[in-house]
Design a protein around this motif. Structure first.
Motif: not given
Length: 467
Positions: A204-205, A209-211, A219-221, A259-260
């Protein structure tokens, strides 16, 4: 027209080589011994030095660093009668530009000269165009100048850079200077601390990532890799990166796509990659702890920052620079420096390198309060103790030798004879201690003494010692 120096005791060969070089329109000087050659190199401004290996007063390879430290920093072409691969490798590792055999053709003897002069011309022209903002990077020793030259090269290109060196040598500072002097200076400088990446959140960091991708993803980050788009991605302590992550990251470096988490589509990120480590990645590769393909991707350009103990010439300059900077930050007048303070700083080994020196300076300035001069008492305890122990050691030696000096005073030897013997005895004792401390390991002996391998072997041979 360039100036060329030939250091060789073979008069016939020197005359023939001199004629070949003068036909090209260059000025040539020659010397028959190392002593004469070094004196000429120190007083003249030469572009190229042809240097014989076996000279009456020493091994030419051992003195390449001294020639490089002269004002004009000439390129060195080694001359030898032995054309072995081992000899050629040793010459190049010692810092020579090239290596020629005396029995080779005239063209083969002159080609390294032509190529070296072309290289110097290109280097001079490039340096005229580059004016770097060094952002506080300080040093004038030959070792750190090599790093600054590589830093300049890295700033004008977009290739991956691997910065290696012990903890505290300033690897991140080098990376930031490269970024700020590059065409990507307007973009983000994103730091990824590979040693502190939590295993459960690493994907993720890095990739974002997507919500709804996982529990708590409300939330999206955007991940760190995407944040570096248009700028620089700095992998700090890359040697700590887990093998599974190395595989994933290799594809990111190759494709600049990923790919997130929770996304069905790939995104791209146009980043410049700089990595740093205090580990020996080559050794890690051999042990299967680091991917070979990733290692070679990272090491397009390698800057190896030497430890502070191996460049004592920089200690005073660094100390004065950071005293000034600390006083300015604290909005107080510049502090004076006592001789004892300076001596303690110069003779300390600095296991924490530049970072430790900065902390010591800041501590000293704070401890001095309203005093206008920094004294040894203001330094951290470990530095003070080291300085005091060295002082006591010197006094002990003086007491031990005092009786001998009194007896000897009736019939003192000539100064030259006394100086030669004292120096020889001191060198012998140093080398014996060096062998003991290094356990007879060449690499450790070179690290402790700061000598190149060839120079180390030369001084050992002079004293009849072996590792």
């Amino acid at each position: 027209m360039s100036k060329i120096l030939i250091i060789d005791d073979d008069v016939k060969f020197t005359v023939l080589l001199r004629l070949c070089i003068e036909r090209l329109g260059h000025e040539v000087e020659s010397a028959l011994t190392l002593r004469e050659g070094l004196k000429a190199a120190q007083t003249g401004r030469f572009d190229i030095v042809y240097l014989d290996v076996k000279l009456p007063d020493g091994n030419g390879l051992a003195f390449i660093p001294e020639i490089h430290q002269t004002q004009s920093c000439p390129e060195v072409v080694i001359i030898t009668g032995d054309g072995s691969e081992c000899g050629a490798e040793l010459a190049i590792r010692s810092g020579a530009w090239d290596y020629i055999v005396k029995t080779s053709t005239n063209d083969a003897k002159i080609l390294p000269l032509v190529r070296a002069l072309q290289y110097r011309e290109q280097k001079i022209n490039a340096n005229r165009k580059i004016v770097l903002d060094m952002q506080g990077l300080i040093g004038s020793s030959p070792q750190i100048k090599v790093c600054f030259d590589l830093l300049a090269d890295a700033s004008t290109t977009d290739v991956p850079v691997l910065i290696t060196g012990e903890t505290g040598t300033g690897k991140e500072r080098f990376a930031r200077v490269i970024h700020s002097n590059s065409t990507r200076a307007g973009g983000n400088f994103v730091v990824v601390d590979c040693a502190a990446l939590p295993e459960t959140l690493v994907a993720s960091l890095l990739f974002g990532h997507r919500k709804g991708a996982f529990t708590g993803a409300d939330q999206d980050r955007e991940g760190l890799i995407r944040q570096a788009n248009g700028g620089t991605l700095f992998l700090d302590e890359v040697g700590e990166m887990h093998l599974d992550l190395q595989k994933s990251f290799l594809r990111v470096i190759q494709e600049r796509r990923f790919r997130p988490l929770g996304s069905g589509q790939e995104v791209s990120s146009d980043f410049r990659l700089i990595a740093a480590t205090n580990r020996n990645l080559e050794s890690e590769v051999e042990q299967g702890q680091f991917r070979r393909d990733l290692y070679y991707r990272l090491k397009t350009l390698n800057i190896e920052i030497p430890p502070l103990r191996n460049r004592p010439k920089d200690i005073k300059e660094l100390m004065l620079g950071y005293v000034s900077k600390t006083c300015e930050k604290m909005k107080i007048e510049m502090k004076g420096i006592s001789p004892e303070f300076l001596e303690a700083m110069i003779h300390y080994e600095w296991p924490g390198n530049v970072r430790e020196l900065i902390n010591a300076v800041e501590k000293a300035v704070v401890s001095a309060h309203g005093e206008c001069v920094l004294h040894r008492v203001h330094l951290p305890m470990e530095i003070r103790l080291k300085s005091v122990k060295e002082s006591l050691s010197g006094l002990g030696s003086l007491k031990e030798n005092n009786s001998a000096l009194i007896v000897f005073s009736e019939q003192l030897p000539e100064w030259v004879e006394f100086h030669k013997k004292a120096r020889n005895d001191a060198e012998l004792k140093y080398l014996q201690d060096l062998i003991r401390l290094s356990g007879g390991r060449v690499k450790d002996a070179c690290r402790i003494s700061g000598l190149s391998q060839s120079h180390l072997y030369s001084v050992l041979n002079q004293h009849g010692l072996k590792l």
